[in-house]
Design a protein around this motif. Structure first.
Motif, PDB file in Angstrom:
ATOM      1  N   ARG A 260       0.881  -1.134  -0.019  1.00 32.52           N
ATOM      2  CA  ARG A 260      -0.059  -0.016  -0.131  1.00 32.52           C
ATOM      3  C   ARG A 260       0.816   1.249   0.285  1.00 32.52           C
ATOM      4  O   ARG A 260       0.678   2.310  -0.726  1.00 32.52           O
ATOM      5  CB  ARG A 260      -1.014   0.041   1.255  1.00 32.52           C
ATOM      6  N   GLU A 263       2.487   1.740  -3.324  1.00 35.78           N
ATOM      7  CA  GLU A 263       1.284   2.194  -4.383  1.00 35.78           C
ATOM      8  C   GLU A 263       0.951   3.858  -3.955  1.00 35.78           C
ATOM      9  O   GLU A 263       0.667   4.720  -5.050  1.00 35.78           O
ATOM     10  CB  GLU A 263      -0.092   1.548  -4.377  1.00 35.78           C
ATOM     11  N   LYS A 264       1.091   4.375  -2.851  1.00 36.31           N
ATOM     12  CA  LYS A 264       0.874   5.678  -2.418  1.00 36.31           C
ATOM     13  C   LYS A 264       1.905   6.683  -2.492  1.00 36.31           C
ATOM     14  O   LYS A 264       1.881   7.688  -3.003  1.00 36.31           O
ATOM     15  CB  LYS A 264       0.122   5.501  -1.030  1.00 36.31           C
TER      16      LYS A 264
END
Length: 291
Positions: A260, A263-264
């Motif tokens: 995550r 991805e961020k």
């Protein structure tokens, strides 16, 4: 994974856990005709399934972590209440209750504030996959408590010794790390100025997942405390911290959060510098480039 396969996996996991409980049970206490450890393992799964039904019908994961914490507390309290536990067992029981009280309330309030838990977005519409998540939580509870349950339900008594003292100190260090890391991250996220940013101060400058490191350490402390009471197959009680480490570093903890985060923030210079300078799990002083 389709629903039928997920159901089969849930069934296999349950059978294996009950088999392990039977193998490690001391054979001195029974509940409803079942060896005590088997009854406790079955209870852990039953609680998850009972909460799963309304959670699936209501399509909510809000009570997942709370159910896990309450199961920890219930299983350890039942084990202590049904056993003639000594000082070591009593302290272990208290430590588990302290841990699950703090972490359970923290996780429940976190999901209530955020309104959701992203881990369940893809699985909760599917009854079999959602059931598997709840079943694995039952496994998580039982496996994590394995060393504690061996100590509490042991038929032999051991005076308080260096194993107990050393394990208690290790638990205290781990608990402090986990609690401080969680508090630092909660305060960071509560500040509107940090919206869209990642934490990299305090313990998070020493490790990208200091809370997980603390949890592994505290369950290692419990296993150390239980060691003098382990006999024969009960040495498998050391699977407790090993399972916690495996779960957090290979399955549902570090890999999911790292993905995550990539991805961020992946590609951003400050994030890539933080990753390069900060260990994934085991803390060490931050390098200058992470400042």
């Amino acid at each position: 994974m389709d629903n039928r396969l997920a159901f089969v996996v849930s069934l296999i996991v349950t059978v294996l856990a009950l088999g392990l409980a039977w193998l490690l049970d001391s054979g001195t206490q029974y509940v409803a005709g079942l060896p005590l450890l088997v009854a406790l393992a079955l209870f852990a799964f039953a609680v998850q399934w009972a909460v799963y039904v309304p959670s699936f019908l209501g399509q909510t994961e809000h009570y997942y972590d709370l159910a896990g914490a309450l199961t920890y507390a219930s299983v350890i309290a039942l084990a202590a209440g049904l056993s003639a536990t000594d000082a070591r067992g009593g302290v272990i029981t208290a430590l588990v209750l302290i841990w699950c009280g703090r972490l359970g309330s923290f996780l429940f309030l976190r999901v209530k504030r955020s309104g959701k838990d992203g881990r369940f977005d893809d699985i909760k519409p599917h009854w079999g996959r959602f059931l598997m998540a709840w079943t694995f939580q039952g496994l998580w509870v039982f496996m994590t408590l394995l060393a504690a349950l061996v100590a509490i339900t042991s038929a032999s008594a051991q005076a308080w010794d260096t194993w107990a003292t050393g394990g208690l100190l290790i638990w205290m260090v781990g608990f402090a790390i986990e609690a401080v890391a969680d508090r630092q991250k909660r305060r960071f996220k509560a500040d509107p100025a940090n919206e869209g940013r990642f934490i990299r101060h305090g313990l998070w400058a020493w490790s990208r997942h200091p809370n997980y490191f603390g949890e592994i350490v505290l369950w290692t402390g419990i296993a150390v405390m239980a060691t003098p009471l382990m006999q024969g197959w009960q040495w498998l009680g050391w699977a407790s911290p090993v399972f916690v480490c495996w779960l957090l570093t290979q399955v549902s903890g570090v890999p999911m959060l790292e993905k995550r985060a990539d991805e961020k923030w992946g590609g951003q210079a400050d994030y890539e510098a933080y990753k390069a300078a900060t260990p994934v799990l085991i803390p060490r002083p931050p390098r200058t480039s992470a400042s």
